[in-house]
Design an enzyme around this catalytic site. Structure first.
Site, PDB file in Angstrom:
ATOM      1  N   CYS A  80       0.828  -1.219   0.000  1.00  0.00           N
ATOM      2  CA  CYS A  80       0.000   0.000   0.000  1.00  0.00           C
ATOM      3  C   CYS A  80       0.855   1.259   0.000  1.00  0.00           C
ATOM      4  O   CYS A  80       0.349   2.355  -0.215  1.00  0.00           O
ATOM      5  CB  CYS A  80      -0.922   0.017   1.217  1.00  0.00           C
ATOM      6  SG  CYS A  80      -1.838  -1.504   1.415  1.00  0.00           S
ATOM      7  N   HIS A 325      -9.378   2.283  -2.409  1.00  0.00           N
ATOM      8  CA  HIS A 325      -7.977   1.952  -2.139  1.00  0.00           C
ATOM      9  C   HIS A 325      -7.401   1.016  -3.202  1.00  0.00           C
ATOM     10  O   HIS A 325      -7.237  -0.176  -2.964  1.00  0.00           O
ATOM     11  CB  HIS A 325      -7.888   1.337  -0.737  1.00  0.00           C
ATOM     12  CG  HIS A 325      -6.502   1.013  -0.288  1.00  0.00           C
ATOM     13  ND1 HIS A 325      -5.386   1.706  -0.707  1.00  0.00           N
ATOM     14  CD2 HIS A 325      -6.033   0.061   0.579  1.00  0.00           C
ATOM     15  CE1 HIS A 325      -4.303   1.194  -0.125  1.00  0.00           C
ATOM     16  NE2 HIS A 325      -4.680   0.193   0.649  1.00  0.00           N
TER      17      HIS A 325
END
Lengths: 381, 133
Positions: A80, A325
């Site tokens: 991430c 995301h």
């Protein structure tokens, strides 16, 4: 080191686009950033491209379709934190004097990835992964302990999701664009107890890009360059050194590094985009980023201080919870949002009088380490 | 079916008494699991293999309602704190019968984790010790 500025930002809308290849998303964001900067692709001297779940040389494919070829291109993976890592590397290549103009793009298609419809596991063969660990379980374990030791309630944690979904409603790039109540959030599908579906970010496709230059070059393209005051990436330490799993040491250390680099403190931050992959993370990160002392984080939220019109707006974009995301795009998209805010171009989500913004991403699950990596950037005008 | 450990060198069972195999540094005292031949805390090679305590306390837990590579939902995992001042990530069994609570006493067992084509794949799990807090 030279000062580095951002002269262009661009993003796709975040959402579910299984018909689009990763490189199509990446090309779209790259083209938007080039247009925003008013620069020709031929003037881009180098590129970093973040992606986790695609194939080989994804960056070359995306940049090819945006007119960028025959230059140094590096593909980056850092879970991430991949997008933030691409920006950090581009920052360094300009700060060091190697190049004058470069681009960092992050792109991900979660709907077409090998983990679509699944919880995100560590790499194959990982000890914890073999025993059933995934990124949501990791933070459910933290949340259970946090609620037990701090007395913070599920309703209070759900309020993070209420706030960020409210913000996402008026962000044209956001995936959800829908209000949810505390009851909606708590009563949504239980996935990793006590984390429910609406306390979690969703499955999202998207891409984002930023164009960086030396500050001197930036003045040729814009009257309002956004300066990168700090750029930090830090890997997680051994888990045996983490005293308490409800406190992210790597976020604390990364933020401290960034404040030192920028020569400012948390009291100077006017807005923040942080890694709210799960609602509980936002409350914990308030403490680790230095916005408040431990035990004060719920008040920061409930008193409206972190609302768009509050003293310290957090995730005015809607954050990962509402905007979505796409893993490797997130770190770049956060920087896009802060640039729009600092330029006064954030539309309905505009934070008043913002001069300094902080972006934070935290990513990666791997046995025996606290986390994969943290990324912290501080931008200023 | 042959019983095979899910990974090698993590645990043993002697006379029905299971134990996780860790390492302890003779220089700084750091205990590690899995065992390492070099201490990851101080890099000393003065490290000995030790059996970790069988009993510990539940530090935190979660029940997962989606499948993982080897486990069908729902399954429960948690961190167990051992007296050696180390946390172990593990599958937790028996959670349907005895509601879990942070701080409760847990004990190590070796059980079948999953089955593949030819083998019964065994590993460590923790269960609540009935009769203790």
């Amino acid at each position: 080191m030279r000062e580095v500025a951002i002269i262009g930002v661009g993003s796709t809308i975040f959402g579910k686009f299984p018909e689009k290849a990763i490189f199509e998303l990446g090309a779209e964001a790259t083209q938007a950033a080039l247009k925003d900067a008013g620069i020709s692709p031929k003037d881009i001297q180098f590129a970093y491209y973040a992606n986790l779940y695609g194939g080989m040389v994804e960056g070359q494919a995306a940049l090819r379709d945006a007119g960028i070829t025959d230059v140094e291109i590096t593909n980056v993976e850092n879970a991430c934190t991949g997008g933030a890592t691409a920006v950090r590397r581009a920052w360094y290549d300009i700060a060091s004097g190697l190049y004058d103009i470069g681009i960092a793009t992050g792109a991900e298609s979660m709907t077409t990835s090998l983990i679509a419809g699944k919880l995100i596991p560590p790499a194959k063969g990982d000890l914890s992964g073999e025993l059933g660990m995934n990124t949501m379980a990791k933070f459910a374990l933290s949340q259970r302990r946090y609620m037990d030791t701090s007395g913070v309630t599920l309703e209070q944690i759900a309020m993070v999701s209420v706030k960020n979904h409210h913000n996402g409603c008026t962000n044209p790039y956001s995936q959800y664009k829908k209000e949810f109540s505390v009851e909606d959030i708590i009563n949504s599908r239980l996935i990793c107890d006590p984390i429910t579906q609406l306390q979690s970010c969703s499955t999202t496709d998207g891409a984002a890009a930023v164009i960086l230059t030396s500050l001197n070059v930036a003045r040729r393209y814009t009257r309002k360059p956004v300066i990168i005051a700090a750029s930090v990436i830090r890997g997680g330490d051994y888990a045996f050194r983490q005293k308490d799993i409800t406190f992210s040491d790597v976020t604390y250390k990364g933020a401290k590094d960034a404040y030192t680099m920028a020569g400012i403190g948390p009291e100077d931050i006017n807005l923040c985009e942080l890694h709210d992959a799960f609602a509980v993370n936002e409350l914990q990160h308030y403490v680790e980023l230095g916005f408040c002392e431990r035990g004060e984080e719920v008040a920061l939220l409930m008193d409206g201080i972190t609302n768009i019109k509050g003293r310290l707006p957090v995730n005015p974009s809607g954050g990962l919870l509402s905007k979505g995301h796409p893993l490797s795009a997130t770190g770049v998209a956060q920087i896009d949002e802060i640039v729009w805010q600092l330029r006064g171009q954030a539309g309905n989500n505009q934070v008043p009088d913002a001069k300094v913004g902080l972006a934070h991403t935290l990513g990666g699950e791997v046995a025996d380490l606290e986390a994969g990596a943290v990324g912290v950037h501080i931008l200023k005008v | 079916m042959t019983k095979v450990p899910f990974q090698k060198g993590l645990f043993e069972e002697t006379n029905g008494e299971p134990a996780l195999i860790g390492s302890k540094c003779g220089s700084c005292g750091q205990v590690l699991f899995p065992a390492k031949s070099v201490c990851l805390n101080c890099m000393s090679t003065n490290v000995e293999s030790i059996k970790l305590s069988r009993d510990g306390k539940l530090y935190t837990f979660t029940t997962v309602y989606m499948a993982s590579e080897h486990f069908l939902p729902p399954y429960t995992v948690g961190w167990i704190e051992l007296p050696e001042d180390i946390r172990i990530f593990s599958q937790i069994r028996g959670w349907q019968e005895h509601p879990l609570k942070i701080g409760m006493y847990m004990r190590l067992y070796i059980e079948t984790l999953w089955q593949d084509e030819d083998n019964e794949v065994i590993g460590y799990v923790f269960k609540h010790v009935i009769g203790e807090a």
